[in-house]
Design an enzyme around this catalytic site. Structure first.
Site, PDB file in Angstrom:
ATOM      1  N   HIS A 145       0.830  -1.208   0.000  1.00 57.97           N
ATOM      2  CA  HIS A 145       0.000   0.000   0.000  1.00 57.97           C
ATOM      3  C   HIS A 145       0.866   1.261   0.000  1.00 57.97           C
ATOM      4  CE1 HIS A 145      -4.011  -1.824   0.356  1.00 57.97           C
ATOM      5  NE2 HIS A 145      -3.358  -2.808   0.953  1.00 57.97           N
TER       6      HIS A 145
ATOM      7  N   ASP B   6       2.348   2.371  -3.030  1.00 54.88           N
ATOM      8  CA  ASP B   6       2.416   3.029  -4.355  1.00 54.88           C
ATOM      9  C   ASP B   6       1.599   4.316  -4.395  1.00 54.88           C
ATOM     10  OD1 ASP B   6       0.069   1.455  -4.286  1.00 54.88           O
ATOM     11  OD2 ASP B   6       0.290   0.710  -6.341  1.00 54.88           O
TER      12      ASP B   6
ATOM     13  N   LEU C 182      -2.833 -11.402  -6.765  1.00 52.79           N
ATOM     14  CA  LEU C 182      -1.685 -11.678  -7.644  1.00 52.79           C
ATOM     15  C   LEU C 182      -1.776 -10.864  -8.934  1.00 52.79           C
ATOM     16  CD1 LEU C 182      -1.537 -15.557  -7.151  1.00 52.79           C
ATOM     17  CD2 LEU C 182      -0.222 -13.811  -5.948  1.00 52.79           C
ATOM     18  N   SER C 183      -2.600  -9.832  -8.923  1.00 50.88           N
ATOM     19  CA  SER C 183      -2.732  -8.920 -10.076  1.00 50.88           C
ATOM     20  C   SER C 183      -3.296  -9.584 -11.310  1.00 50.88           C
ATOM     21  CB  SER C 183      -1.379  -8.298 -10.439  1.00 50.88           C
ATOM     22  OG  SER C 183      -1.181  -7.160  -9.703  1.00 50.88           O
TER      23      SER C 183
ATOM     24  N   SER D  31      -6.060  -8.924 -12.559  1.00 52.71           N
ATOM     25  CA  SER D  31      -6.716  -7.891 -13.372  1.00 52.71           C
ATOM     26  C   SER D  31      -5.690  -7.045 -14.119  1.00 52.71           C
ATOM     27  CB  SER D  31      -7.652  -7.032 -12.518  1.00 52.71           C
ATOM     28  OG  SER D  31      -6.990  -6.601 -11.361  1.00 52.71           O
TER      29      SER D  31
ATOM     30  N   ASP E 287       1.140  -2.583  -9.736  1.00 53.19           N
ATOM     31  CA  ASP E 287       0.894  -3.824 -10.478  1.00 53.19           C
ATOM     32  C   ASP E 287       1.410  -3.735 -11.909  1.00 53.19           C
ATOM     33  OD1 ASP E 287      -0.424  -4.321  -8.129  1.00 53.19           O
ATOM     34  OD2 ASP E 287      -2.416  -4.042  -8.950  1.00 53.19           O
TER      35      ASP E 287
HETATM   36  C1  GLA Z   1      -3.583  -3.492  -5.117  1.00 49.41           C
HETATM   37  C2  GLA Z   1      -3.430  -2.255  -5.992  1.00 49.41           C
HETATM   38  C3  GLA Z   1      -1.965  -1.794  -6.027  1.00 49.41           C
HETATM   39  C4  GLA Z   1      -1.410  -1.642  -4.617  1.00 49.41           C
HETATM   40  C5  GLA Z   1      -1.691  -2.891  -3.788  1.00 49.41           C
HETATM   41  C6  GLA Z   1      -1.312  -2.738  -2.331  1.00 49.41           C
HETATM   42  O1  GLA Z   1      -2.925  -4.566  -5.688  1.00 49.41           O
HETATM   43  O2  GLA Z   1      -3.853  -2.553  -7.306  1.00 49.41           O
HETATM   44  O3  GLA Z   1      -1.871  -0.593  -6.754  1.00 49.41           O
HETATM   45  O4  GLA Z   1      -1.909  -0.482  -4.004  1.00 49.41           O
HETATM   46  O5  GLA Z   1      -3.065  -3.248  -3.824  1.00 49.41           O
HETATM   47  O6  GLA Z   1       0.060  -2.652  -2.187  1.00 49.41           O
END
Ligand code: GLA
Length: 403
Positions: free
Chosen positions: A40, A42, A131-132, A134, A178
């Site tokens: 958290h 970024d 795990l991103s 999206s 991400d």
């Molecule tokens: C999600 C958001 C990122 C980042 C993380 C927490 O993955 O998409 O931009 O803020 O949470 O680190």
């Protein structure tokens, strides 16, 4: 002999089951990511320390000869979306196709249209688990459109576009972690990225040093979008509070422990806790980066475990299941440390494990987790992977397709 990734094989099979495929079809892949430190941070202007994973999203683009887009995903069988380039516009929904549409929309706005396509998506990444998955879809769309235009844009532009897909099209107020992790990823290294200065450093994290173990708590992320946006809003409020006392401060990561101590007393408790997380996570990320420069996995793992405790107690984005899973991981031999990955509120943990201890870790963690919660988990092992690529469709398959 060229090896066809299993994910590409699956995507091709889906396309072939639907229609005769044009030999001009092209396949693209973008990875997912695990953020190891800088949780958290970024959107607070701090540094992040992610790795890309060797799993992600494959998108097969089959030209149609008109301007229609027909979108299909193996994860959502039967939910075919038909739209047109002209109809794409931000709609702030998070249905499965919004991420793909968003990536196509921002990329075509930047580089122009490149015709209609049947687009087949498949992913081997657990979905909506931190795990991103999206960002991986948005990124594969942006990367694909650049390649279809025969462009080789700088990664920073693709990061900006994929990020705009999420913020403008889907409506999540996320930072650039991400998309940056995905486009700047390099094998065998973690990326230290400063989200204010935009500086980057690839730090060694080789397979012979550690395995990145990922395990799913099995809890679907709840209220992820609204709770995430709430954390962003809380940090904005905390920043405004400190800016009144410390003119010139531009982001929360500029706050020092001393300033928090001196001025934080007047701040609402919850907002002070969020600020405490940011201040301490900055120190942990710096310490973790130094540890990787020295090859000190023990110190690195220690920083990761500290991050989990802060996310649990100060940022309040953990769940009882994530806590049980990470505590089980910490207790196992060879585990240097671990934390929830992604935004939290459910989803996965990532732990850093000594390579020779990984097999036992992968066998024991599900047992401990079952004992603690009654729920099942499975451990996936990764080493840091590279960014988006075009996958060559094997000639043996391409030659069967109709022109
Ligand atoms: C999600 C958001 C990122 C980042 C993380 C927490 O993955 O998409 O931009 O803020 O949470 O680190």
């Amino acid at each position: 002999m060229q090896v066809t990734p299993a994910l590409l094989q699956r995507t091709l099979a889906m396309a072939q089951a639907h229609a005769e495929v044009d030999p001009a079809a092209r396949a693209f892949f973008a990875p997912g990511r695990a953020n190891l430190l800088g949780a958290h941070m970024d959107y607070n202007g701090g540094s992040v320390l992610p790795v890309a994973l060797s799993r992600g999203t494959c998108a097969l683009f089959v030209p149609r000869g008109d301007s229609l887009l027909r979108l299909e995903s193996t994860q959502f069988p039967g939910e075919v979306v038909e739209t047109s380039l002209a109809e794409l516009r931000p709609r702030r929904t998070d249905g499965w196709s919004a991420y793909l549409e968003g990536g196509l929309y921002v990329a075509m706005r930047e580089w122009g249209e490149c015709g209609g396509f049947d687009i087949y998506l498949d992913a081997d990444l657990p979905m909506a688990k931190g795990l991103s998955s999206s960002a991986s879809v948005e990124s594969v769309a942006v990367y694909a459109v650049s390649r279809l235009h025969d462009l080789d844009p700088p990664p920073d532009l693709m990061i900006r576009l994929a990020h705009a897909a999420e913020t403008e099209y889907v409506g999540v107020r996320c930072g650039i972690l991400d998309q940056t992790a995905i486009f700047l990823a390099q094998e065998d290294s973690a990326l230290l990225f400063d989200c204010t200065e935009l500086t980057r450093e690839h730090l060694p994290l080789r397979a012979d040093q550690a395995v990145i173990a990922v395990a799913d708590s099995g809890v679907a992320r709840q209220l992820a979008k609204s709770a995430f946006n709430q954390r962003v809003a809380e940090c904005t409020q905390a920043l405004a509070f400190f800016q009144q006392r410390l003119p010139g401060m531009t982001c929360l990561r500029d706050l020092t422990a001393e300033q928090l101590q001196e001025f934080g007393g007047g701040l609402e408790t919850e907002l002070r806790m969020r600020a405490q997380h940011v201040v301490s996570e900055k120190l942990r990320t710096d310490a973790g980066a130094d540890a990787l420069r020295r090859g000190d996995l023990v110190a690195f793992g220690h920083a990761m475990s500290g991050a989990h405790i802060s996310l649990r107690d100060l940022y309040e984005v953990s769940t009882p299941e994530l806590d049980a899973l990470v505590e089980s991981a910490w207790s196992l031999p060879g585990c240097y440390g671990g934390r929830l990955t992604g935004a939290g509120f459910g989803g996965c943990i990532a732990a850093v494990v000594a390579p020779d201890a990984f097999d036992d870790f992968a066998r024991e963690l599900p047992r401990l987790y079952r004992h603690a919660t009654g729920s099942e988990t499975e451990v996936l092992g990764f080493s840091p992977a590279g960014g988006p690529v075009e996958w060559q469709v094997p000639e043996s398959i391409r030659s069967q397709w109709q022109p």
